[in-house]
Design an enzyme around this catalytic site. Sequence first.
Site, mmCIF file in Angstrom:
data_model
loop_
_atom_site.group_PDB
_atom_site.id
_atom_site.type_symbol
_atom_site.label_atom_id
_atom_site.label_comp_id
_atom_site.label_asym_id
_atom_site.label_seq_id
_atom_site.Cartn_x
_atom_site.Cartn_y
_atom_site.Cartn_z
ATOM 1 N N GLU A 157 -3.635 7.805 7.535
ATOM 2 C CA GLU A 157 -4.739 7.030 6.960
ATOM 3 C C GLU A 157 -5.125 5.883 7.896
ATOM 4 O OE1 GLU A 157 -5.681 4.357 2.957
ATOM 5 O OE2 GLU A 157 -4.078 5.864 2.919
ATOM 6 N N HIS B 185 0.826 -1.200 0.000
ATOM 7 C CA HIS B 185 0.000 0.000 0.000
ATOM 8 C C HIS B 185 0.870 1.263 0.000
ATOM 9 C CE1 HIS B 185 -2.432 3.081 2.330
ATOM 10 N NE2 HIS B 185 -3.152 2.905 1.249
ATOM 11 N N GLU C 135 2.031 1.873 -3.437
ATOM 12 C CA GLU C 135 0.929 2.423 -4.240
ATOM 13 C C GLU C 135 0.897 3.949 -4.125
ATOM 14 O OE1 GLU C 135 -3.479 3.534 -3.508
ATOM 15 O OE2 GLU C 135 -3.170 1.439 -2.967
ATOM 16 N N HIS C 136 1.067 4.475 -2.915
ATOM 17 C CA HIS C 136 1.108 5.927 -2.727
ATOM 18 C C HIS C 136 2.314 6.544 -3.436
ATOM 19 C CE1 HIS C 136 -1.873 7.042 0.558
ATOM 20 N NE2 HIS C 136 -2.081 5.743 0.370
#
Length: 443
Positions: free
Chosen positions: A146, A66, A69-70
Amino acid sequence: MTRLLAAFLALLALPALAAEKVTTFTLDNGMDVVVIEDHRAPVVVHMVWYRTGAADEPAGQSGIAHFLEHLMFKGTDDYGPGEMSDIIAANGGSDNAFTSWDYTAYFQRIAADRLDLMMRMEADRMTDLVLSPADIRTERDVILEERNQRVDNNPNALMREQMRAAQYLNHPYGVPIIGWRHEMEGLDMDAALAFYDRFYAPNNAILVVAGDVEPDQVRALADTHYGPIPANPDLMPRTRIQEPPQLAERRIVFADPRIAQPYLARSYLAPERDPGDQGQAAALTYLAELIGGSPFTSTLGVALQFDSQVAVYSNAFYDGLNLDDGTFGLTVVPAEGVTLQEAEDAMDAAIAAFLDGDIDPARIEAIRTQFRASEIYALDNVMGLAQRYGSALTSGLTVEDVQAWPQALQDVTEADIRAAAEAVLNRDRAVTAWVVPSRELLQ
């Protein structure tokens, strides 16, 4: 209205669901390509799916899939940070990305005549990602925040995280996609680039293009932009640690003062959709509807919410689109004055009655019609179709499996449902959670 209803019923009565028009091919470097034609509007969805997700992360680096991905939006040697998204927006499109346990995907939705530009940019960041120490610090703070917003400040999300960790004794599906906070805090440049170099290669990717396109056009553009990217010769077969036999039920009590209403949840280990053999998964899809679908017709809804009124809500779900075993779950929210033990006893009694009784053929037919209608409506959603193929192919299924799934749902029988229920509803392979604002309520 009568004519519309008649037309709808006639549509449902067709002998078979028509498959969408799909073309597949593989580039010389091993990149798989799926083209889904839909010429009703001059729009295209362009997606690149990587066969890697949170369940493929190195031990101790949870959240790295993840995190990367950022970082993929930070720019390349040809595009500055955020520039790709700015270009897409300036061309009237939108873009984003998402990570699961089995895949990571990047997509753009834009006018069909901009497909060449989309491929050019996406191919560039497949090989030429540029990161700085500042990028690492900034995005690490972003993913930690997040997690803070989506998990740490959400007691139900925290409960689900704990429950899933208890469900999987050994498999990485028990590790949250976003990562454990203490490991996220240690993610760095070396970890991100190592994951990128290992998994972000054409022979580990699937290109899905859906919309107003022709297969030959997509092939030519893919050969131009993705074709020159060399395959990763060191890419290893996708293997994972597997679950040992689960021999004992696990129970957890999750207490958090932010819980507004006590409830109970249970999840059972359940088989995934298997390539070439999706019958059991289709039967479990029916089982979820029969046990916990509509409160007016489902086993739990009728028994708990109406007949005995011990619950104000009940539900069942099946998670079968995975590379490995997923889960079949139940949720019950007791009525005022009903204890969790009383609600659980009522839930277990309703399940036992379901297993011992007959299934109403009319209910099976109603669900069959419901699934048929859903498949027909799904054909109108180009983005949904692209996601359907991408998520399936990165989860071990084939194009043929995707196209066979609607018929697999239509072929389910009562015997199939009963066999699936008896195989899956096994307490030795289950986790039961009581969720309360305070443990004092359990005394």
